[in-house]
Motif scaffolding. Structure first.
Motif, PDB file in Angstrom:
ATOM      1  N   ASN B  67       0.805  -1.223   0.000  1.00  0.00           N
ATOM      2  CA  ASN B  67       0.000   0.000   0.000  1.00  0.00           C
ATOM      3  C   ASN B  67       0.823   1.250   0.000  1.00  0.00           C
ATOM      4  OD1 ASN B  67      -2.783  -0.897   0.120  1.00  0.00           O
ATOM      5  ND2 ASN B  67      -2.033  -1.918   1.948  1.00  0.00           N
ATOM      6  N   GLU B  91      -8.114  -1.321 -13.212  1.00  0.00           N
ATOM      7  CA  GLU B  91      -7.232  -1.263 -12.065  1.00  0.00           C
ATOM      8  C   GLU B  91      -5.793  -1.296 -12.535  1.00  0.00           C
ATOM      9  OE1 GLU B  91      -8.592  -4.458  -9.768  1.00  0.00           O
ATOM     10  OE2 GLU B  91     -10.495  -3.478  -9.306  1.00  0.00           O
ATOM     11  N   THR B 104       2.823  -1.533  -5.777  1.00  0.00           N
ATOM     12  CA  THR B 104       1.448  -1.778  -6.201  1.00  0.00           C
ATOM     13  C   THR B 104       0.589  -0.615  -5.746  1.00  0.00           C
ATOM     14  OG1 THR B 104       1.804  -4.125  -5.930  1.00  0.00           O
ATOM     15  CG2 THR B 104      -0.473  -3.380  -6.089  1.00  0.00           C
ATOM     16  N   THR B 106      -3.179   1.299  -5.473  1.00  0.00           N
ATOM     17  CA  THR B 106      -4.585   0.969  -5.400  1.00  0.00           C
ATOM     18  C   THR B 106      -5.373   2.007  -6.169  1.00  0.00           C
ATOM     19  OG1 THR B 106      -4.169   0.083  -3.225  1.00  0.00           O
ATOM     20  CG2 THR B 106      -6.469   0.511  -3.811  1.00  0.00           C
ATOM     21  N   PRO B 107      -6.297   1.596  -7.018  1.00  0.00           N
ATOM     22  CA  PRO B 107      -7.076   2.578  -7.766  1.00  0.00           C
ATOM     23  C   PRO B 107      -7.829   3.512  -6.838  1.00  0.00           C
ATOM     24  CG  PRO B 107      -7.434   0.360  -8.599  1.00  0.00           C
ATOM     25  CD  PRO B 107      -6.663   0.228  -7.327  1.00  0.00           C
ATOM     26  N   GLU B 141      -9.818   5.016  -1.754  1.00  0.00           N
ATOM     27  CA  GLU B 141      -9.501   3.743  -2.380  1.00  0.00           C
ATOM     28  C   GLU B 141     -10.766   3.160  -2.994  1.00  0.00           C
ATOM     29  OE1 GLU B 141      -8.232  -0.415  -0.386  1.00  0.00           O
ATOM     30  OE2 GLU B 141      -7.051   1.339   0.185  1.00  0.00           O
ATOM     31  N   ASP B 142     -10.633   2.629  -4.178  1.00  0.00           N
ATOM     32  CA  ASP B 142     -11.774   2.003  -4.829  1.00  0.00           C
ATOM     33  C   ASP B 142     -12.350   0.913  -3.924  1.00  0.00           C
ATOM     34  OD1 ASP B 142     -13.609   1.343  -6.688  1.00  0.00           O
ATOM     35  OD2 ASP B 142     -12.232   0.281  -8.020  1.00  0.00           O
ATOM     36  N   GLY B 143     -13.643   0.841  -3.859  1.00  0.00           N
ATOM     37  CA  GLY B 143     -14.279  -0.156  -3.000  1.00  0.00           C
ATOM     38  C   GLY B 143     -14.690   0.398  -1.655  1.00  0.00           C
ATOM     39  N   ALA B 144     -14.422   1.672  -1.424  1.00  0.00           N
ATOM     40  CA  ALA B 144     -14.843   2.270  -0.153  1.00  0.00           C
ATOM     41  C   ALA B 144     -16.367   2.209  -0.050  1.00  0.00           C
ATOM     42  CB  ALA B 144     -14.366   3.716  -0.075  1.00  0.00           C
ATOM     43  N   ASP B 145     -16.872   2.016   1.144  1.00  0.00           N
ATOM     44  CA  ASP B 145     -18.325   1.968   1.289  1.00  0.00           C
ATOM     45  C   ASP B 145     -18.852   3.320   1.765  1.00  0.00           C
ATOM     46  OD1 ASP B 145     -17.912   2.099   4.021  1.00  0.00           O
ATOM     47  OD2 ASP B 145     -18.158  -0.041   4.338  1.00  0.00           O
ATOM     48  N   LEU B 147     -19.888   4.422   4.545  1.00  0.00           N
ATOM     49  CA  LEU B 147     -19.373   4.954   5.812  1.00  0.00           C
ATOM     50  C   LEU B 147     -17.941   5.480   5.654  1.00  0.00           C
ATOM     51  CD1 LEU B 147     -20.786   2.477   8.484  1.00  0.00           C
ATOM     52  CD2 LEU B 147     -21.787   4.550   7.527  1.00  0.00           C
ATOM     53  N   ASP B 148     -17.179   4.861   4.775  1.00  0.00           N
ATOM     54  CA  ASP B 148     -15.834   5.384   4.488  1.00  0.00           C
ATOM     55  C   ASP B 148     -15.941   6.792   3.883  1.00  0.00           C
ATOM     56  OD1 ASP B 148     -14.568   3.002   5.293  1.00  0.00           O
ATOM     57  OD2 ASP B 148     -14.812   2.127   3.303  1.00  0.00           O
TER      58      ASP B 148
END
Lengths: 155, 367
Positions: B67, B91, B104, B106-107, B141-145, B147-148
């Motif tokens: 990360n 990605e 690496t 993260t998108p 970060e991609d995939g955050a929900d 609440l994030d």
């Protein structure tokens, strides 16, 4: 005031420290997992709610996830420094699977949690949601997104 | 999902678990517990983290920087709103030119959200500030929900880099931060927000404390299913907040401190609807529920004014809605909301909101 961890706390810790460490390994990797578990236990047992908690194991799972997320955000620079300056470990350390660490880097911490609880702990989505503090639908979304992130590796 | 995917996902989890080190020892050192229940102890495993890597480094084994955010080369950006519309981008995994180092990334996705700033109204008897809803984006970060996204939005308010446009104010002090947000057990409509200790100091003065709370409450309750929040600090209920020691041990909602606001305020960002009309909506508590909306040109001249009626008034809070013709707008236009005093006919409790052309505000770069 000064206080000492109770015998009950120690029993709780010993009953689930192993599984929490495996869980944390899936969230932050093997190097930071022990720190996350220790921090999570101290945070949870230091909480004023600790004595009222019915399911300490579930509470600790949630706390591990919370600590892992904060750890994940705050530790990048520190981790890089540690990797440059680390000394040989004295504790038992299984062989590091770098390929799989590289793969899991594509996932968010919550996606990793959903994957570990679903595929390592073999829990149904509602139970995964309970341990993560999210709805069953959110668990399924995390898993779906994780699969999309891992599409190349899965194929 | 195919059985192959299932098998590989299981393999992933098993290979991760197989790397698990021994569980750390029980932290049985004597701990020091402050009156606020904070617990500190030695962390004997601090050195443990990353310890094996030096050996591997010495052996020339490729180093994975997990990360790494230090060199976000090739990060893709997509846009998603809390409401759920999204576009996705491929990605990216970037390998640096250094042969033994893999980075690496993260998108990153930009998520639409609403930030609530404030404005001091003109010609206000009480002088209470208005809450102003403004559309913005947060990059996560991609995939955050959801609440994030909410946490990131709340944390913009205490971010030292926040650039508050001239028309607005912010009562949330720098350094105030939401550490964790989760849904309250046993309810569908409540959040628990763990704030850092800086939150407890408030904003310096009772009115500023109320304004700060209103900003946080309105920002936190923007999710359609969330109606109330409970603030906690160090896992404990907050019983002493700000300069007057407000008791926040119970859940709070948008109505809790509503009477500390201007009698006209904006609950949703000013945006065009599907027909292209400009929608202005919020809450008010004006005489006989009547109020006015004006469109001002960039020089501040009134180019349009219309009367509206809220659902309640004269001592009761109601909701108002204006749907304005976009032909009244140009670059640099503003919307002004007010009511006319029955005593002297003066425009009262006036708030003026710059129209951003339907685009989100970028509060971290000032545009």
């Amino acid at each position: 005031m000064l206080s000492v961890m109770s015998t009950r706390d120690e029993e709780i810790y010993r009953s689930c420290a192993g599984e929490l460490t495996r869980y944390a390994t899936g969230l932050v990797g093997p190097f930071d997992a022990p720190d996350v578990v220790t921090d999570a236990f101290l945070k949870a047992s230091g909480s004023s709610r600790w004595d009222q908690v019915d399911n300490h194991r579930a509470y600790l799972y949630r706390t591990v996830l919370t600590v892992a997320m904060d750890h994940h955000r705050s530790s990048r620079a520190r981790r890089a420094r540690e990797q440059r300056a680390a000394v040989p470990a004295v504790a038992h350390q299984p062989e590091i699977d770098y390929e799989i660490l590289d793969v899991v880097e594509r996932l968010s911490v919550k996606q990793r949690a959903a994957v570990m609880l679903t595929y390592w702990s073999d829990l149904p989505a509602d139970e995964v949601g309970r341990l993560m503090g999210v709805s069953e639908g959110t668990v399924k979304r995390h898993l779906d997104r994780a699969r999309k992130r891992l599409k190349e590796w899965l194929s | 999902m195919s059985s192959n995917d299932e098998r590989k996902m299981r393999e992933l989890a098993e290979r991760l678990a197989a790397m698990s080190p021994d569980a750390p020892p029980f932290p049985e050192e004597t701990t020091v517990t402050s009156p606020s229940k904070q617990t500190s102890t030695l962390r004997p495993l601090t050195v443990f983290a990353g310890a094996a890597l030096i050996v591997l480094l010495g052996l020339g084994i490729p180093l994975i920087i997990m990360n790494s955010g230090e060199a976000p080369v090739g990060t893709d950006t997509t846009t998603t709103t809390i409401a759920g519309t999204s576009t996705t981008a491929p990605e990216t995994t970037t390998t640096s030119e250094t042969p033994d180092t893999t980075v690496t990334t993260t998108p990153t996705t930009s998520y639409g959200s609403v930030l609530y700033l404030t404005q001091d109204p003109e010609n206000s008897f009480l002088g209470n500030p208005a809450i102003i809803a403004l559309e913005t984006v947060v990059a996560l970060e991609d995939g955050a929900d959801d609440l994030d996204v909410l946490r990131a939005t709340i944390n913009m308010l205490g971010n030292p880099d926040l650039v508050v446009p001239e028309a607005f104010s912010n009562s949330v002090p720098e350094g105030v931060e939401a550490l964790v947000i989760r849904r309250a057990d046993g309810t569908d409509n409540a959040l628990i927000i763990e704030m850092n200790e800086a939150f407890l100091d408030g904003a310096g003065g009772l009115l500023a404390d109320f304004t700060m709370l209103n900003q946080l409450i309105y920002t936190a309750t923007q999710l359609p299913d969330i109606e109330e929040v409970q603030f906690i600090v160090n896992n404990e209920q907050v019983t002493q907040f700000g300069s007057e020691g407000l008791d926040l041990s119970a859940s709070v909602n948008r109505e809790t401190f509503q009477n500390e606001l201007n009698i006209i305020y904006l609950t949703s960002p000013i945006l065009p609807n599907a027909d292209g009309n400009i929608v202005v909506e919020g809450n008010s508590n004006t005489y006989e529920a009547t109020m006015h909306a004006r469109v001002l040109d960039p020089e501040g001249n009134i180019v349009h004014e219309e009367l509206g009626t809220a659902t309640s008034g004269s001592g009761e809070w109601g909701e108002y809605l204006f749907v304005l013709d976009p032909d009244h707008f140009e670059d640099g236009s503003s919307v002004q909301l007010l009511w006319y005093s029955p005593e002297d006919g003066s425009a009262s409790n006036v708030i003026t909101i710059p129209y951003n052309g339907g685009q989100p505000w970028d509060f971290l770069s000032g545009s």
